[in-house]
Write a protein that holds these residues in place. Structure first.
Motif, short mmCIF file in Angstrom:
data_model
loop_
_atom_site.label_atom_id
_atom_site.label_comp_id
_atom_site.label_asym_id
_atom_site.label_seq_id
_atom_site.Cartn_x
_atom_site.Cartn_y
_atom_site.Cartn_z
N UNK A 161 47.74 7.16 64.20
CA UNK A 161 47.50 5.99 63.36
C UNK A 161 47.04 6.41 61.97
N UNK A 162 46.11 7.37 61.92
CA UNK A 162 45.61 7.86 60.63
C UNK A 162 46.73 8.52 59.84
N UNK A 163 47.53 9.36 60.52
CA UNK A 163 48.64 10.03 59.84
C UNK A 163 49.66 9.04 59.30
N UNK A 167 50.75 8.40 55.38
CA UNK A 167 52.14 8.48 54.94
C UNK A 167 52.59 7.20 54.25
N UNK A 168 52.08 6.08 54.73
CA UNK A 168 52.48 4.79 54.17
C UNK A 168 51.90 4.58 52.77
N UNK A 174 42.89 8.18 51.33
CA UNK A 174 42.24 9.25 50.55
C UNK A 174 41.82 8.67 49.20
N UNK A 175 40.74 7.93 49.21
CA UNK A 175 40.35 7.15 48.04
C UNK A 175 39.89 8.01 46.86
N UNK A 176 39.30 9.16 47.16
CA UNK A 176 38.84 10.00 46.05
C UNK A 176 39.88 11.01 45.60
#
Length: 257
Positions: A161-163, A167-168, A174-176
């Motif tokens: 789910x995280x991956x 990708x989307x 990755x906000x920073x």
């Protein structure tokens, strides 16, 4: 764990019950129903997941009796309230009353040998569910069964789910923009096998997918929505704008988060 998972768990547990009914000791006459007494020992009936499994189990028993009019199932639930000694006493009572089958959601997974040996001596099958005993103990007798979810698979799915989210739209996760996922871990009950396996394998799978991670915070939420809510509120104060992903060992804590 959503309601579908809980229903599947209840069906699976009852399915195991049906397998061992042929070994029950209760006599059956030609003109009477076969009575089967099931003792259900749970570690804490207030646990949302366990409570739902017990509810679905009740529904499945009702349906089984409807489909098998020659069988009457008598079920009693004993709540240990988190005490292994209390659960041992409850199981002793089930055994003394000559129950046909024990369903055990064990308090302390390292204590299973005591229960298994007593039940085996009394020739009573035991189905452990949700909380897996030490694997060596499961093989102490051929009348011992375990039904539970695949914790490793759940962890791998979390990593997927995280991956997929990265990708989307990587910027949303990755906000920073440092190419490292800063995360906090909401763990289930300390010492529970699912807690250990899910916490370990979600990170291993992220590593396998070449996704760098950095843990900012972690805490035990004991599978509970309210505890998770309190923990995450505190994290938001202590680590403002630092946590990009919260990884939760179960759905109820995730809802709290």
């Amino acid at each position: 764990m959503g309601s579908k998972k809980e229903l599947q768990a209840a069906i699976a547990v009852l399915g195991l019950c049906m397998l061992v009914f042929g070994c029950t000791k209760t006599a059956e006459s030609e003109n009477s129903k076969k009575q089967v007494k099931i003792g259900v020992a749970v570690y804490n009936e207030e646990d949302v997941y366990v409570s739902k499994i017990c509810g679905y189990l009740e529904d499945e028993i009702f349906q089984y009796e409807k489909d098998h009019p020659g069988v009457e199932i008598r079920k009693k639930i004993a709540d240990a309230r988190g005490s292994q000694q209390e659960q041992n006493d409850q199981i002793d009572q089930f055994i003394s009353l000559d129950y046909d089958l024990l369903l055990v959601n064990i308090v302390d997974r390292t204590n299973a040998a005591v229960i298994i040996d007593k039940a085996t001596q009394a020739d009573i099958p035991v189905v452990f569910f949700n909380r897996e005993p030490v694997r060596e103990d499961i093989f102490r007798s051929d009348q011992i069964y375990y039904e539970g979810s695949d914790a490793k698979q759940s962890a791998i799915l979390q990593a997927d789910v995280i991956a997929d989210a990265l990708e989307k739209d990587r910027s949303k996760i990755d906000r920073n923009g440092d190419s490292v996922i800063q995360f906090a871990m909401l763990e289930g009950e300390s010492g529970h096998q699912d807690t250990l396996i899910r916490s370990e394998w979600v990170l291993k799978e992220l590593e396998n997918k070449k996704i760098p991670t950095q843990q900012i915070a972690g805490s035990t939420g004991n599978w509970e929505k309210n505890q998770a809510n309190v923990i995450v509120r505190q994290w938001m104060k202590e680590y403002p704008n630092q946590i990009e992903v919260i990884i939760s060992n179960n759905d109820d804590m995730a809802l709290g988060a």
